[in-house]
Write an enzyme that holds these catalytic residues in place. Structure first.
Site, PDB file in Angstrom:
ATOM      1  CD  GLU A 264      -2.710   1.327   2.464  1.00 41.74           C
ATOM      2  OE1 GLU A 264      -3.245   2.410   2.765  1.00 41.74           O
ATOM      3  OE2 GLU A 264      -2.870   0.281   3.118  1.00 41.74           O
ATOM      4  CE  LYS A 396      -4.377 -17.716  13.757  1.00 42.42           C
ATOM      5  NZ  LYS A 396      -3.879 -18.938  13.149  1.00 42.42           N
ATOM      6  CG  ASP A 472      -1.045 -16.509  12.383  1.00 39.22           C
ATOM      7  OD1 ASP A 472      -1.433 -16.117  11.273  1.00 39.22           O
ATOM      8  OD2 ASP A 472      -1.507 -17.515  12.959  1.00 39.22           O
ATOM      9  CG  HIS A 570      -3.930   7.502  -0.535  1.00 41.04           C
ATOM     10  ND1 HIS A 570      -3.783   6.139  -0.509  1.00 41.04           N
ATOM     11  CD2 HIS A 570      -3.847   7.908   0.751  1.00 41.04           C
ATOM     12  CE1 HIS A 570      -3.641   5.730   0.748  1.00 41.04           C
ATOM     13  NE2 HIS A 570      -3.672   6.796   1.532  1.00 41.04           N
TER      14      HIS A 570
END
Length: 586
Positions: A264, A396, A472, A570
């Site tokens: 990004e 998660k 993770d 951006h």
């Protein structure tokens, strides 16, 4: 056609003779141990086989007679002593002949129908130039280049020339076998003993099966041995993710260069600007409030009363010491901290919390929980264990229990940003930031029914740091739980900003942290591996660095929003200049 090709075009007779001469030369050059035997090898084997079993029969007969006559077994005659020496000698010989190499060949050698060499293998020896030089001359003794990459398992991408993998005729046969389904793709590593070769063969078989090209997915330049059995199964390459550096981040009196793996645009630049503002204002401070990983199995009883009885037993402080002793046997680092239970009808959810040293700790705590469940079966034989994880952990997944109770490391990070820095570096003012934070991160998130999402983009920074350091990535879900607070201080001249993150789940040992590129990023932060002097301190420091990076990212993005710079930045930095249609058509 060169000389070798002309030779191969000749009838088989001369070729076989030439091959035989090569074998004879190799035999002369490399004498075998069996050459020193006084008789042929097969006669020697027969002799030692006969000797071994004859001596065994003789000794068993003698010892049975001694037992019958009550003669001590340790009293030996000369013939018995000789028989023992003969038994030892024959056993050593047979062990050497049918030893470990023989057993490994039976276990690891591929099946004959798939892996057998072609009948013209001897002819192929003549085609291989590398066989015509001494073994040492065929080796590349140069220092190997450093390992590059990361991959999901993640990557730091560096271009290093690596020789392309070339498929041999044997590899081609294996590919055909995988495509036909005769050889399981998952078994290639164990059958071949070469992880890089297995990945190349699996990749080629996949391309033929699907009819899709994997030309853009790199294969070379990665250590496939390092992921075998721990990080990724059935690899066919690795994904390249660029790593940028934000900082220096001045946190708790120390400077850190924060690695961020992301695709990004503006993310690293924005976080870097936040780090600059924090540094110019004297740095940020952090507080670690809790450190404990959780696991919550679910069990069932015949009645709700029995489930409640176990709940009362587990939460009784008089039983905690016994349960902790059983739990702690699983690891020298795992130490049980608490057990909290919840009943749903006949089902009981037990949320265990323990310290895990420098490991993230999911495997460690699971072992400890299993020990306790086995122990509880003695007093509660009617307990039916439905699962080692009942989602009351919660792993998660966004969950209120993590937001309230915490999971992993619970950290608060804060800084006071000077008014001049807000205006000159962040291009906004304190009043605008405070108002926007209240309306966006607090009110707006509440209107959306957010769970732990009272922030601008904490998950952006958490994910980037996690990928770079071998964490993770899926645990970004609960690790990004964050509430960002801003308020004016010093008569409204300066800005106090803080991020509260109750469930940062990180480790510096195990999993992806062992890969070369991720280990390099951990080393950059000074938290690589386990801390031997103070176990757990490296993972705790990594958690505070994550919170500090989130603080910088929140400060910069909120400033860009307040100043109306987000869309402009951006459009400038997050848009490719390439012709997308041309790229797609290629």
């Amino acid at each position: 056609m060169d000389v070798r090709n002309r030779q191969l075009a000749k009838p088989a007779g001369p070729t076989v003779l030439k091959a035989k001469k090569l074998v004879d030369v190799e035999s002369d050059r490399n004498p075998k141990v069996s050459d020193a035997l006084p008789m042929p090898l097969y006669l020697t084997n027969v002799t030692f086989f006969t000797l071994f079993f004859s001596v065994v029969y003789f000794l068993l007969t003698r010892w049975r007679e001694k037992i019958r006559t009550s003669t001590p077994l340790h009293v030996l005659t000369f013939s018995e002593i000789s028989a023992l020496f003969a038994l030892l000698a024959s056993f050593i010989y047979l062990l050497g002949f049918f030893g470990i190499d023989f057993v490994q060949s039976l276990i690891l050698r591929p099946s004959a129908d798939v892996w057998a060499a072609d009948d013209d293998e001897m002819v192929e020896i003549l085609k291989d130039d590398s066989r015509k030089v001494p073994c040492g001359a065929a080796l590349d003794c140069s220092i190997p280049p450093p390992k590059v990459v990361d991959q999901v398992p993640v990557t730091v991408s560096v271009s290093i020339p690596v020789p392309a993998f070339k498929m041999t005729e044997e590899d081609e046969e294996i590919v055909k076998s995988v495509v036909a389904g005769a050889t399981p793709s998952y078994s290639l590593e164990s059958k071949l003993g070469d992880c890089r070769r297995a990945a190349a063969i699996r990749r080629e078989a996949l391309q033929r099966t699907t009819g899709k090209s994997l030309a853009g997915l790199p294969l070379e330049g990665f250590d496939y041995d390092s992921i075998l059995g721990q990080c990724c199964e059935m690899p066919v390459g690795y994904v390249q993710i660029p790593v940028g550096i934000a900082g220096p981040l001045l946190l708790d009196g120390r400077e850190y260069s924060v690695p961020m793996a992301t695709t990004e645009g503006c993310l690293v630049a924005s976080t870097n600007r936040g780090c600059k503002a924090i540094h110019l204002s004297g740095g940020a401070g952090s507080v670690l409030m809790r450190d404990g990983m959780t696991r919550a199995p679910v069990v069932r009883f015949s009645t709700a009363r029995r489930a409640a009885e176990l709940k009362f037993f587990l939460e009784d402080t008089a039983n905690f010491e016994t349960l902790a002793m059983v739990f702690n046997r699983s690891s020298r680092f795992a130490r049980l901290q608490s057990i909290k239970c919840a009943v749903a009808g006949k089902n009981l959810y037990m949320r265990f919390c323990c310290s895990t040293g420098d490991a993230m700790g999911m495997n460690m705590i699971s072992k400890g929980v299993q020990n306790v469940l086995d122990f509880l079966q003695n007093d509660f034989p009617d307990m039916d264990v439905l699962g080692i994880s009942g989602n009351f952990c919660s792993d998660k997944k966004p969950a209120a229990v993590n937001w309230i109770e915490g999971r992993g490391k619970s950290v608060v990070c804060e800084a006071t940003i000077k008014g001049d820095v807000v205006r000159k570096v962040l291009k906004t003012n304190v009043e605008a930031l405070v108002e926007l934070n209240m309306l966006k991160n607090l009110t707006g998130s509440a209107m959306a029914g957010a769970l732990g999402g009272f922030n601008a983009h904490a998950s952006n920074i958490v994910s980037a740091v996690y990928i770079a350091t071998g964490q993770d990535p899926a645990q970004n879900v609960e690790s990004s739980h964050c509430i960002t607070m801003m308020e004016p201080v010093n008569d409204g001249k300066d800005l106090h900003i803080s991020v509260t993150m109750p469930s940062i789940e990180v480790g510096t040992v195990g999993g992806g942290t062992q890969l070369a590129s991720q280990a390099a990023c951990l080393n950059l932060l000074g938290v690589k591996g386990a801390n031997r002097e103070e176990p757990g301190s490296n993972s705790r420091m990594l958690a505070t660095i994550v919170s500090g990076a989130v603080l910088a990212g929140e400060l910069s993005l909120m400033s860009a929003l307040a100043a109306g710079q987000l869309v402009k930045s951006h459009m400038k930095y997050n848009r490719s200049s390439k012709d997308v249609s041309a790229v797609a058509s290629s």
